[in-house]
Scaffold this motif. Structure first.
Motif, mmCIF file in Angstrom:
data_model
loop_
_atom_site.group_PDB
_atom_site.id
_atom_site.type_symbol
_atom_site.label_atom_id
_atom_site.label_comp_id
_atom_site.label_asym_id
_atom_site.label_seq_id
_atom_site.Cartn_x
_atom_site.Cartn_y
_atom_site.Cartn_z
ATOM 1 N N ALA A 106 53.529 21.536 2.354
ATOM 2 C CA ALA A 106 53.642 21.811 0.914
ATOM 3 C C ALA A 106 55.108 21.871 0.497
ATOM 4 C CB ALA A 106 52.937 23.127 0.579
ATOM 5 N N ILE A 107 55.942 22.446 1.342
ATOM 6 C CA ILE A 107 57.378 22.495 1.044
ATOM 7 C C ILE A 107 57.954 21.089 1.033
ATOM 8 C CG2 ILE A 107 59.633 23.216 1.931
ATOM 9 C CD1 ILE A 107 58.232 25.825 2.867
ATOM 10 N N SER A 108 57.588 20.285 2.009
ATOM 11 C CA SER A 108 58.075 18.911 2.070
ATOM 12 C C SER A 108 57.674 18.135 0.820
ATOM 13 C CB SER A 108 57.531 18.227 3.326
ATOM 14 O OG SER A 108 57.956 16.890 3.377
ATOM 15 N N MET A 109 56.417 18.263 0.403
ATOM 16 C CA MET A 109 55.955 17.583 -0.805
ATOM 17 C C MET A 109 56.726 18.057 -2.031
ATOM 18 S SD MET A 109 51.832 17.652 -0.160
ATOM 19 C CE MET A 109 51.454 17.094 -1.805
ATOM 20 N N SER A 110 56.992 19.342 -2.081
ATOM 21 C CA SER A 110 57.721 19.907 -3.216
ATOM 22 C C SER A 110 59.158 19.413 -3.251
ATOM 23 C CB SER A 110 57.689 21.440 -3.151
ATOM 24 O OG SER A 110 56.358 21.898 -3.272
ATOM 25 N N GLU A 111 59.756 19.271 -2.080
ATOM 26 C CA GLU A 111 61.127 18.761 -2.017
ATOM 27 C C GLU A 111 61.187 17.319 -2.476
ATOM 28 O OE1 GLU A 111 61.938 19.618 2.063
ATOM 29 O OE2 GLU A 111 62.728 21.598 1.584
ATOM 30 N N VAL A 112 60.157 16.548 -2.158
ATOM 31 C CA VAL A 112 60.099 15.161 -2.617
ATOM 32 C C VAL A 112 60.005 15.145 -4.142
ATOM 33 C CG1 VAL A 112 58.714 13.036 -2.598
ATOM 34 C CG2 VAL A 112 59.151 14.264 -0.458
ATOM 35 N N ASN A 119 59.647 15.255 -14.382
ATOM 36 C CA ASN A 119 59.023 16.211 -15.286
ATOM 37 C C ASN A 119 59.477 17.637 -14.969
ATOM 38 O OD1 ASN A 119 56.627 18.153 -15.908
ATOM 39 N ND2 ASN A 119 56.324 16.372 -17.236
ATOM 40 N N LYS A 120 60.009 18.327 -15.985
ATOM 41 C CA LYS A 120 60.532 19.689 -15.790
ATOM 42 C C LYS A 120 59.450 20.646 -15.307
ATOM 43 C CE LYS A 120 64.036 19.378 -19.409
ATOM 44 N NZ LYS A 120 64.454 19.921 -20.699
ATOM 45 N N GLU A 121 58.265 20.529 -15.875
ATOM 46 C CA GLU A 121 57.171 21.428 -15.505
ATOM 47 C C GLU A 121 56.738 21.201 -14.049
ATOM 48 O OE1 GLU A 121 52.849 22.913 -17.219
ATOM 49 O OE2 GLU A 121 53.880 21.248 -18.191
ATOM 50 N N ALA A 122 56.635 19.949 -13.643
ATOM 51 C CA ALA A 122 56.262 19.634 -12.259
ATOM 52 C C ALA A 122 57.336 20.141 -11.299
ATOM 53 C CB ALA A 122 56.059 18.130 -12.091
ATOM 54 N N LYS A 123 58.612 19.984 -11.669
ATOM 55 C CA LYS A 123 59.699 20.471 -10.816
ATOM 56 C C LYS A 123 59.672 21.998 -10.722
ATOM 57 C CE LYS A 123 62.982 16.748 -10.994
ATOM 58 N NZ LYS A 123 64.243 16.688 -10.321
ATOM 59 N N ALA A 124 59.355 22.665 -11.816
ATOM 60 C CA ALA A 124 59.247 24.132 -11.785
ATOM 61 C C ALA A 124 58.120 24.557 -10.852
ATOM 62 C CB ALA A 124 59.024 24.676 -13.195
ATOM 63 N N MET A 125 57.006 23.830 -10.886
ATOM 64 C CA MET A 125 55.902 24.133 -9.964
ATOM 65 C C MET A 125 56.349 23.934 -8.526
ATOM 66 S SD MET A 125 52.412 22.701 -11.701
ATOM 67 C CE MET A 125 53.002 21.370 -12.755
ATOM 68 N N ALA A 126 57.102 22.871 -8.277
ATOM 69 C CA ALA A 126 57.584 22.593 -6.924
ATOM 70 C C ALA A 126 58.470 23.729 -6.425
ATOM 71 C CB ALA A 126 58.339 21.261 -6.894
ATOM 72 N N ARG A 127 59.335 24.240 -7.276
ATOM 73 C CA ARG A 127 60.205 25.355 -6.871
ATOM 74 C C ARG A 127 59.389 26.599 -6.542
ATOM 75 N NH1 ARG A 127 62.781 23.516 -11.371
ATOM 76 N NH2 ARG A 127 64.423 22.049 -10.880
ATOM 77 N N LYS A 128 58.348 26.856 -7.336
ATOM 78 C CA LYS A 128 57.482 28.018 -7.078
ATOM 79 C C LYS A 128 56.761 27.866 -5.744
ATOM 80 C CE LYS A 128 56.566 29.513 -11.798
ATOM 81 N NZ LYS A 128 55.534 29.688 -12.833
ATOM 82 N N VAL A 129 56.296 26.659 -5.467
ATOM 83 C CA VAL A 129 55.610 26.392 -4.197
ATOM 84 C C VAL A 129 56.564 26.660 -3.038
ATOM 85 C CG1 VAL A 129 54.658 24.554 -2.743
ATOM 86 C CG2 VAL A 129 53.916 24.772 -5.126
ATOM 87 N N ILE A 130 57.787 26.155 -3.130
ATOM 88 C CA ILE A 130 58.772 26.351 -2.056
ATOM 89 C C ILE A 130 59.020 27.831 -1.819
ATOM 90 C CG2 ILE A 130 61.201 26.037 -1.433
ATOM 91 C CD1 ILE A 130 61.001 23.254 -2.843
ATOM 92 N N ASP A 131 59.258 28.581 -2.886
ATOM 93 C CA ASP A 131 59.530 30.014 -2.732
ATOM 94 C C ASP A 131 58.350 30.743 -2.094
ATOM 95 O OD1 ASP A 131 62.023 29.690 -3.897
ATOM 96 O OD2 ASP A 131 61.375 30.366 -5.883
#
Length: 149
Positions: A106-112, A119-131
């Motif tokens: 999940a972290i790897s996918m979020s980093e990609v 998309n700002k919203e998708a990137k914000a979701m990715a940051r939340k997933v990483i944390d």
């Protein structure tokens, strides 16, 4: 909202983004726990093909975008580690090891997403997933190191 407030909010957001820039290497920096690995198993022979080369399990990358290539590389690593973890004889250890690998994926996918997404919203979701996933990986790794034999 006045211009000063809009500018301040934009600067805070930019500062937050800059502080997250090193995330690109975080999945690679995270090590899959040694106690999750199964000794003597050659995971390359487990038939993890996803429609590409049946001998290596690789997808035909020639027609893929950079985003797709990065995503597939992360998925391949995640699946190999999940298979290793799931081979543990103890059901609890197997579950936790499998989840660690899953979270690393999940972290790897979020980093990609952070690297290639727009998309700002998708990137914000990715940051939340990483944390969230990093915290859970730390908890699960601590448990594995304590409980796995």
């Amino acid at each position: 909202m006045n211009v000063f407030m809009k500018t301040s909010i934009a600067m805070i957001g930019a500062t937050a983004l800059l502080s997250l820039t090193p995330l690109a290497a975080s999945a690679q920096e995270m090590a899959y726990p040694e106690k999750c690995k199964t000794e003597g198993m050659d995971m390359s022979k487990m038939g993890m093909s996803m429609g590409g080369d049946t001998k290596t399990g690789d997808m035909p990358k020639g027609e893929m975008t950079d985003y797709q290539k990065a995503s597939m590389d992360g998925m391949k690593s995640m699946h190999m580690n999940m298979m290793q973890g799931m081979m543990k004889k103890d059901a609890d250890v197997s579950f936790v090891c499998g989840m660690i690998a899953h979270h690393m994926g999940a972290i790897s996918m979020s980093e990609v997403e952070l690297k290639y997404g727009d998309n700002k919203e998708a990137k914000a979701m990715a940051r939340k997933v990483i944390d969230a996933q990093k915290k859970e990986i730390a908890q699960m790794t601590k448990w594995v190191n304590k409980e796995a034999k």
